[in-house]
Scaffold this motif. Structure first.
Motif, PDB file in Angstrom:
ATOM      1  N   ALA A 134      48.775  60.735  40.830  1.00 11.91           N
ATOM      2  CA  ALA A 134      49.204  59.853  39.733  1.00 11.91           C
ATOM      3  C   ALA A 134      48.065  59.461  38.807  1.00 11.91           C
ATOM      4  N   ASP A 135      46.982  60.258  38.799  1.00 11.30           N
ATOM      5  CA  ASP A 135      45.834  59.971  37.938  1.00 11.30           C
ATOM      6  C   ASP A 135      45.320  58.553  38.165  1.00 11.30           C
ATOM      7  N   GLY A 136      45.188  58.191  39.445  1.00 12.46           N
ATOM      8  CA  GLY A 136      44.794  56.825  39.795  1.00 12.46           C
ATOM      9  C   GLY A 136      43.407  56.742  40.395  1.00 12.46           C
ATOM     10  N   GLU A 137      42.444  57.469  39.829  1.00 11.31           N
ATOM     11  CA  GLU A 137      41.092  57.477  40.397  1.00 11.31           C
ATOM     12  C   GLU A 137      40.424  56.103  40.285  1.00 11.31           C
ATOM     13  N   MET A 138      39.886  55.651  41.419  1.00  9.75           N
ATOM     14  CA  MET A 138      39.186  54.370  41.447  1.00  9.75           C
ATOM     15  C   MET A 138      38.248  54.359  42.645  1.00  9.75           C
ATOM     16  N   SER A 139      37.070  53.786  42.468  1.00 11.70           N
ATOM     17  CA  SER A 139      36.117  53.712  43.574  1.00 11.70           C
ATOM     18  C   SER A 139      36.590  52.686  44.601  1.00 11.70           C
ATOM     19  N   ASN A 140      36.149  52.885  45.844  1.00 15.86           N
ATOM     20  CA  ASN A 140      36.488  51.922  46.892  1.00 15.86           C
ATOM     21  C   ASN A 140      35.947  50.533  46.555  1.00 15.86           C
ATOM     22  N   LYS A 141      34.777  50.484  45.960  1.00 19.50           N
ATOM     23  CA  LYS A 141      34.193  49.208  45.552  1.00 19.50           C
ATOM     24  C   LYS A 141      35.098  48.487  44.555  1.00 19.50           C
ATOM     25  N   ALA A 142      35.606  49.234  43.567  1.00 19.21           N
ATOM     26  CA  ALA A 142      36.486  48.623  42.565  1.00 19.21           C
ATOM     27  C   ALA A 142      37.784  48.140  43.192  1.00 19.21           C
ATOM     28  N   VAL A 143      38.288  48.875  44.177  1.00 29.03           N
ATOM     29  CA  VAL A 143      39.529  48.463  44.845  1.00 29.03           C
ATOM     30  C   VAL A 143      39.326  47.158  45.605  1.00 29.03           C
ATOM     31  N   VAL A 144      38.247  47.078  46.378  1.00 29.78           N
ATOM     32  CA  VAL A 144      37.974  45.846  47.129  1.00 29.78           C
ATOM     33  C   VAL A 144      37.831  44.665  46.180  1.00 29.78           C
ATOM     34  N   GLU A 145      37.118  44.853  45.093  1.00 31.77           N
ATOM     35  CA  GLU A 145      36.910  43.758  44.148  1.00 31.77           C
ATOM     36  C   GLU A 145      38.216  43.343  43.484  1.00 31.77           C
ATOM     37  N   LEU A 146      39.116  44.307  43.236  1.00 31.76           N
ATOM     38  CA  LEU A 146      40.410  43.978  42.647  1.00 31.76           C
ATOM     39  C   LEU A 146      41.286  43.236  43.649  1.00 31.76           C
ATOM     40  N   VAL A 147      41.246  43.638  44.910  1.00 35.03           N
ATOM     41  CA  VAL A 147      41.998  42.914  45.942  1.00 35.03           C
ATOM     42  C   VAL A 147      41.561  41.451  45.974  1.00 35.03           C
TER      43      VAL A 147
END
Length: 329
Positions: free
Chosen positions: A238-251
């Motif tokens: 789904a063209d949803g590339e994101m770093s693990n760091k960015a995911v944790v920070e968004l959570v």
């Protein structure tokens, strides 16, 4: 239509069953699941399905179920990389022997098969590489998990070519959504914050994943079953590339916390750098499009599900964190 869903009490499989019963009320669903730690009766609670507890590698269990089905959707797999590094054998048993058992059953009974796989079979990409995985990307798996999934894909292709089995395959990027076991990256971070613990990030957290909501994955699976070409492999992303760091920070941000309030822990051995899926053939040929274009909104919905379904994940939380603590992660 009578559909047998292997691994239908696991994360993606249970969501597939729920989505199918909602959107296709004429479909009769039977679930075969070993109900290991990753499979839960609670994920199917309230659904009108037949649940058979059994091993997908057991011919005596699999064969009569396949004989009664019009379509087999094969989700059953051991799928957690960390576990595969600690003990590879269950991955060989379920992912290789289990897939062989399913293939022999559909061959005997002439049953349509769709095989679920992962983009991890392709290995990884450099962080600055503009390329994406395609159906012709050479396999280069890096863990016991991804290598056994690669082996299962090869078995399916061989049974199509050698025996004329009517099968399609799909390799999907990282899924997120409700009913995902809390050992996995996103639900682990969500439940850590809900539980008053600091999230944990492997290494520097620069590893990139191509995130897709589980509902979009399962919609694509049905499009492939309905209109896909037998023998073809379709990539779902789904063209949803994101770093693990960015995911944790968004959570953390979505839960009203300081985005920097997490801990770096020891990295996973052989941790793949980046996954990215080119799903244009699926979109152009079969007309599939993801509904969850906005990862932030999809993640917010997922957080709310875990917030309101604590009874589903709470009994496992302490044991999961104790296991990670023992490895320094």
């Amino acid at each position: 239509m009578r559909v047998l869903v292997t691994g239908g009490a696991g994360f993606i499989g249970a969501n597939f069953v729920r989505q199918t019963l909602t959107e296709r009320p004429d479909v009769q669903v039977t679930v075969l699941d070993k109900l290991t730690y990753a499979g839960s009766r609670g994920s199917l609670a309230g659904l009108d399905v037949e649940l058979v507890e059994g091993d997908v590698a057991d011919r005596d269990v699999v064969d009569p179920l396949v004989a009664q089905a019009d379509v087999v959707v094969h989700f059953a797999a051991e799928s957690h990389n960390d576990n595969s590094l600690n003990d590879p054998w269950p991955f060989v048993h379920t992912n290789i022997v289990g897939t062989f058992t399913v293939l022999e059953a559909v061959r005997r009974h002439g049953t349509r098969l769709h095989h679920i796989s992962t983009d991890e079979v392709y290995g990884d990409l450099e962080l600055d590489d503009p390329a994406k995985f395609t159906a012709t990307t050479p396999y280069n798996p890096s863990s016991p998990y991804s290598s056994t999934k690669a082996g299962s894909d090869m078995l399916v292709r061989a049974w199509v070519r050698s025996f004329g089995v009517a099968a399609t395959l799909s390799n999907c990027s990282n899924n997120y959504g409700p009913y995902q076991h809390i050992e996995k990256f996103i639900p682990r971070q969500i439940t850590n914050v809900l539980d008053g613990r600091r999230p944990k990030l492997y290494g520097a957290g620069l590893n990139v994943r191509d995130w897709i909501h589980v509902a979009d994955h399962n919609a694509a699976v049905w499009d492939i079953i309905d209109r896909g070409q037998v023998g073809r492999t379709y990539l779902i992303g789904a063209d949803g590339e994101m770093s693990n760091k960015a995911v944790v920070e968004l959570v953390l941000e979505l839960l009203g916390k300081d985005p920097g309030d997490y801990d770096h822990v020891a990295d996973r051995p052989g941790h793949d750098l980046r996954y990215a899926i080119d799903s244009r053939p699926l979109r152009e040929e079969l007309g599939w499009e993801p509904r969850f274009h906005d990862f932030r909104a999809g993640l917010a919905d997922t957080i709310e599900w875990y917030r309101t379904n604590e009874a589903w994940w709470r009994p496992q939380k302490d044991a999961v964190e104790a296991k990670y603590a023992a490895t320094g992660q």
